[in-house]
Design a protein around this motif. Structure first.
Motif, PDB file in Angstrom:
ATOM      1  N   ALA A  42      48.398  42.217  34.610  1.00  0.00           N
ATOM      2  CA  ALA A  42      48.165  43.628  34.300  1.00  0.00           C
ATOM      3  C   ALA A  42      46.963  44.161  35.076  1.00  0.00           C
ATOM      4  O   ALA A  42      46.990  45.285  35.601  1.00  0.00           O
ATOM      5  N   VAL A  43      45.897  43.349  35.173  1.00  0.00           N
ATOM      6  CA  VAL A  43      44.728  43.778  35.929  1.00  0.00           C
ATOM      7  C   VAL A  43      45.059  43.891  37.412  1.00  0.00           C
ATOM      8  O   VAL A  43      44.606  44.813  38.105  1.00  0.00           O
ATOM      9  N   ALA A  44      45.875  42.984  37.916  1.00  0.00           N
ATOM     10  CA  ALA A  44      46.256  43.033  39.329  1.00  0.00           C
ATOM     11  C   ALA A  44      47.007  44.325  39.644  1.00  0.00           C
ATOM     12  O   ALA A  44      46.886  44.873  40.744  1.00  0.00           O
ATOM     13  N   ARG A  45      47.759  44.827  38.664  1.00  0.00           N
ATOM     14  CA  ARG A  45      48.486  46.081  38.880  1.00  0.00           C
ATOM     15  C   ARG A  45      47.587  47.303  38.723  1.00  0.00           C
ATOM     16  O   ARG A  45      47.759  48.306  39.433  1.00  0.00           O
ATOM     17  N   ALA A  46      46.647  47.238  37.810  1.00  0.00           N
ATOM     18  CA  ALA A  46      45.863  48.428  37.473  1.00  0.00           C
ATOM     19  C   ALA A  46      44.502  48.485  38.155  1.00  0.00           C
ATOM     20  O   ALA A  46      43.920  49.563  38.256  1.00  0.00           O
ATOM     21  N   ASN A  77      40.428  33.942  23.593  1.00  0.00           N
ATOM     22  CA  ASN A  77      41.181  33.814  22.344  1.00  0.00           C
ATOM     23  C   ASN A  77      42.238  34.922  22.272  1.00  0.00           C
ATOM     24  O   ASN A  77      42.283  35.835  23.115  1.00  0.00           O
ATOM     25  N   ASP A  78      43.082  34.842  21.271  1.00  0.00           N
ATOM     26  CA  ASP A  78      44.197  35.779  21.171  1.00  0.00           C
ATOM     27  C   ASP A  78      43.721  37.207  20.909  1.00  0.00           C
ATOM     28  O   ASP A  78      44.337  38.170  21.381  1.00  0.00           O
ATOM     29  N   ALA A  79      42.628  37.339  20.168  1.00  0.00           N
ATOM     30  CA  ALA A  79      42.111  38.678  19.883  1.00  0.00           C
ATOM     31  C   ALA A  79      41.679  39.379  21.169  1.00  0.00           C
ATOM     32  O   ALA A  79      41.948  40.575  21.360  1.00  0.00           O
ATOM     33  N   ALA A 123      42.244  43.349  25.333  1.00  0.00           N
ATOM     34  CA  ALA A 123      42.081  43.572  26.772  1.00  0.00           C
ATOM     35  C   ALA A 123      43.355  44.150  27.382  1.00  0.00           C
ATOM     36  O   ALA A 123      43.296  45.033  28.240  1.00  0.00           O
ATOM     37  N   LEU A 124      44.509  43.668  26.946  1.00  0.00           N
ATOM     38  CA  LEU A 124      45.779  44.231  27.435  1.00  0.00           C
ATOM     39  C   LEU A 124      45.860  45.715  27.088  1.00  0.00           C
ATOM     40  O   LEU A 124      46.278  46.534  27.912  1.00  0.00           O
TER      41      LEU A 124
END
Length: 340
Positions: A135-139, A97-99, A104-105
């Protein structure tokens, strides 16, 4: 969270090695991406084992991304009262969901704010939450968990299971085990575990026959092989036994369709063994069967067989009140249409 290299290789979404997840090292931020749940569970179990081995106690928080409530990630990532390491597991990112996406971001971009926090995210596929996945792929670390669709890949899985256990399984035994357990990696892993626990010394084809003989003889693959080679009596006997022991009719039509398409692709093609294995994505040991079956078919004949199988497939999915009869009729049609 320290950066780690993603396990992706190229834009196709498929890793060069479909078993690369077996070499994944635990990291502070991990995304387990792909449809194979067994691979994701295997990696997660390894993360848990690593954390508990180093710290003993472990505080675990588990969420479903679709049911997430604002603030839960931040609260879970806050320092533990007893300074225990924390594992945050989130399943179902494909339905987030959007929350969850917003929180997570923020967690990925800013870090959890406390040491000894490990985050494991599970995404089975699709484009939902692409900003977060990027973002996870970068971090952090992305571990691909692809479905093992080819028998060659499942054979490699069996060999890896025995190699990791420092045990040996004969090639014929490994092939028989793959044929016996079908496409479920969970079932295949369970079969490997049983043989490793019950058999002393190298595992042979005789051991597989003892434990899984009925399944080897009456799987959908055995039915399809017999039908396409024109062994009508055997094919009918196998399909009746398979259906009577719980094999779903749609599994039989699916494998019949797969095998028939393989034959159709090489009929009159003149391809060599290596070319066939590459074109069909099958293991070398399977090429001989496809070549032998193709000798019994003309392009027109196999085209009719594909149509019969497609009709049966539609019938077992709701177009007929008697799916078992539809499957048996298709098997008889195919097996008796083979040219001699």
């Amino acid at each position: 969270m320290s950066a780690a290299r993603s396990s992706r290789s190229g834009r196709g979404g498929r890793t060069a090695d479909p078993l690369a997840w077996r070499r994944a090292e635990p990291a502070a931020l991990m995304l387990l991406r792909g449809p194979e749940d067994y691979a994701a569970r295997w990696v997660t179990d390894r993360v848990v084992a690593s954390l508990t081995a180093r710290h003993g106690a472990l505080e675990t928080h588990r969420f479903r991304a679709a049911d997430y409530r604002p603030g839960q990630l931040a609260q879970a990532a806050s320092p533990s009262l007893f300074a225990e390491p924390t594992l945050i597991r989130v399943d179902g990112l494909e339905s987030m969901n959007d929350a969850f996406l917003e929180d997570a971001l923020h967690l990925v971009q800013q870090g959890p704010g406390a040491e000894d926090v490990t985050v494991v995210l599970r995404h089975t596929g699709g484009n939902r939450g692409k900003r977060l996945l990027d973002a996870v792929a970068r971090a952090g670390t992305v571990v691909e968990c692809p479905a093992l669709k080819r028998d060659e890949d499942r054979l490699a899985f069996v060999q890896a299971e025995f190699r990791d256990a420092r045990r040996r399984i004969d090639d014929d035994a490994a092939r028989a085990l793959v044929n016996a357990t079908g496409t479920s990696l969970t079932d295949l892993a369970a079969a490997c575990s049983q043989l490793l626990g019950d058999v002393d010394g190298p595992v042979t084809a005789d051991h597989v026959q003892t434990y899984y003989g009925g399944r080897v003889e009456a799987t959908s693959f055995a039915v399809a092989d017999a039908a396409l080679e024109g062994q009508a009596a055997r094919a009918v006997s196998l399909v009746r036994h398979a259906l009577a022991t719980g094999v779903h009719p749609v599994m039989v039509t699916s494998v019949l369709a797969l095998k028939a398409r393989q034959v159709a692709r090489i009929v009159d093609s003149g391809m060599g063994q290596g070319e066939i294995a590459s074109a069909l994505g099958i293991a070398p040991f399977q090429v001989r069967f496809v070549q032998q079956a193709a000798r019994h078919w003309s392009p027109e004949g196999i085209a009719r067989a594909v149509e019969w199988i497609a009709q049966a497939d539609a019938e077992v999915k709701g177009a007929s009140r008697n799916p078992d009869f539809a499957v048996e009729r298709a098997v008889i049609r195919v097996a008796t249409a083979v040219r001699r």
